[in-house]
Design an enzyme around this catalytic site. Structure first.
Site, PDB file in Angstrom:
ATOM      1  N   ALA A  89      -7.396  57.443  65.171  1.00  0.00           N
ATOM      2  CA  ALA A  89      -7.863  58.139  63.976  1.00  0.00           C
ATOM      3  C   ALA A  89      -6.717  58.145  62.972  1.00  0.00           C
ATOM      4  O   ALA A  89      -5.543  58.024  63.357  1.00  0.00           O
ATOM      5  CB  ALA A  89      -8.275  59.556  64.339  1.00  0.00           C
ATOM      6  N   GLY A 138      -8.461  57.227  68.975  1.00  0.00           N
ATOM      7  CA  GLY A 138      -9.824  56.947  68.545  1.00  0.00           C
ATOM      8  C   GLY A 138     -10.187  55.469  68.670  1.00  0.00           C
ATOM      9  O   GLY A 138     -11.369  55.127  68.780  1.00  0.00           O
ATOM     10  N   GLU A 145     -11.275  55.078  72.191  1.00  0.00           N
ATOM     11  CA  GLU A 145     -12.577  55.765  72.289  1.00  0.00           C
ATOM     12  C   GLU A 145     -13.691  54.877  71.736  1.00  0.00           C
ATOM     13  O   GLU A 145     -14.781  54.789  72.300  1.00  0.00           O
ATOM     14  CB  GLU A 145     -12.504  57.104  71.553  1.00  0.00           C
ATOM     15  CG  GLU A 145     -11.538  58.065  72.239  1.00  0.00           C
ATOM     16  CD  GLU A 145     -11.351  59.371  71.490  1.00  0.00           C
ATOM     17  OE1 GLU A 145     -10.796  59.340  70.373  1.00  0.00           O
ATOM     18  OE2 GLU A 145     -11.771  60.415  72.002  1.00  0.00           O
ATOM     19  N   GLU A 183      -2.910  61.045  72.084  1.00  0.00           N
ATOM     20  CA  GLU A 183      -3.089  62.265  71.278  1.00  0.00           C
ATOM     21  C   GLU A 183      -2.153  63.390  71.693  1.00  0.00           C
ATOM     22  O   GLU A 183      -1.739  64.196  70.859  1.00  0.00           O
ATOM     23  CB  GLU A 183      -4.547  62.760  71.384  1.00  0.00           C
ATOM     24  CG  GLU A 183      -5.561  61.922  70.635  1.00  0.00           C
ATOM     25  CD  GLU A 183      -6.135  60.763  71.443  1.00  0.00           C
ATOM     26  OE1 GLU A 183      -5.547  60.403  72.485  1.00  0.00           O
ATOM     27  OE2 GLU A 183      -7.166  60.219  71.022  1.00  0.00           O
TER      28      GLU A 183
END
Ligand code: CO8
Length: 260
Positions: free
Chosen positions: A66, A111, A114, A134
């Protein structure tokens, strides 16, 4: 007008969706998540698209996570919206009625991993590095990573990746079952094209039944999952493609599937 962070290309039933922010290692900001969501909705609806390939632009990254600069500015309410936007996209990809292949061409972090895990198949370049870093940002995965990693690779691997936050190489990812195959980086595009090409000529309704049975059935208790499989199996006997596939086998010829 700013250019789209996502590009789309079609060839012989294969739609390639490329995340195109190489200067940010294809990091996912809100605009990119929204563009991806729209691209997958369009690919889902288009019957000419039989297979989707998802990849990242540039030589370094699939997606490095992200967008940290954008996240740095979010409060909890916006962060919740951001997480829900990402989770909705991942779920859309996972529930796509046609196969989605992630061509993991470099870093797949946070992300980015993911996103790759929401795809149905993952082919990684030998140079790829994958992880859930993260924890190093004082965060946890927020786009479904804890859940998909757990289901794909088991608790030990999920805890190792999420607690330590240390990326792993492609060979270790293969060992963990996190990717389906590892290929030399220079051959990634052609290997994925071959795989996508073979899926593009398979029976689309049967492919869809496999995805439904494994993805949805796999989220049920075994009895329900088995019933679901039987329902999918029986339904395919109403399709022209099933008659074509079995007749072609008996006639010793190549089947021509027509999505009927
Ligand atoms: N976000 C924003 N910018 C990024 C990101 C990112 N995730 N990753 C890289 N960039 C930028 C860099 O800041 C740099 O910009 P600039 O040129 O302006 O300095 C540019 O991309 C190139 O990156 P580097 O210079 O760092 O390239 P290196 O080859 O030195 O390093 C790495 C590559 C190791 C991949 C490094 O960039 C890195 O560690 N990136 C961050 C990886 C990371 O921590 N990802 C996880 C992010 S958190 C997340 O994904 C949470 C998902 C769930 C969110 C739920 C919300 C509620």
């Amino acid at each position: 007008m700013a250019s789209s962070p996502v590009t789309v290309r079609d060839a012989d039933g294969v739609r390639t969706i490329t995340i195109d922010r190489p200067e940010r290692l294809n990091a996912l900001d809100r605009q990119t998540l929204e563009a991806l969501d729209a691209a997958f909705a369009a690919a889902s609806a288009d019957t000419a698209v039989r297979v989707v390939v998802l990849t990242g632009a540039g030589p370094k990254a699939f997606v490095a996570g992200a967008d940290i600069a954008e996240m740095n500015q979010l409060g909890p309410i916006e962060a919740r919206e951001f997480s829900l936007l990402g989770q909705r996209l991942m779920r859309r990809i996972e529930r796509m009625p046609k196969p989605v292949i992630a061509a993991v061409n470099g870093y797949a972090l946070g992300g980015g991993l993911e996103l790759a895990m929401a795809c149905h198949l993952r082919i990684a370049a030998d140079s790829a590095r994958l992880g859930q870093p993260e924890i190093n940002l004082g965060l946890v995965p927020g786009f479904g990573g804890t859940q998909r990693l757990l289901r794909l690779c088991g608790r030990a691997a999920a805890l190792e990746l999420c607690l330590l936050g240390k990326p792993i190489d492609a060979a270790r990812a293969l060992q963990l079952g996190l990717v389906n195959r590892v290929v030399p980086a220079a051959e990634l595009e052609s290997e994925v094209a071959t795989l996508a090409g073979s899926l593009a000529t398979a029976a689309p309704l049967a492919l869809r039944a496999v995805l439904d049975a494994v993805v949805v059935g796999g989220e049920c208790a075994i009895e329900e999952g088995l019933q679901f499989e039987t329902a999918q199996f029986a339904l395919l006997f109403a399709t022209e493609d099933m008659r074509e596939g079995t007749s072609a086998f008996l006639g010793k010829r190549t089947p021509q599937f027509r999505n009927r």
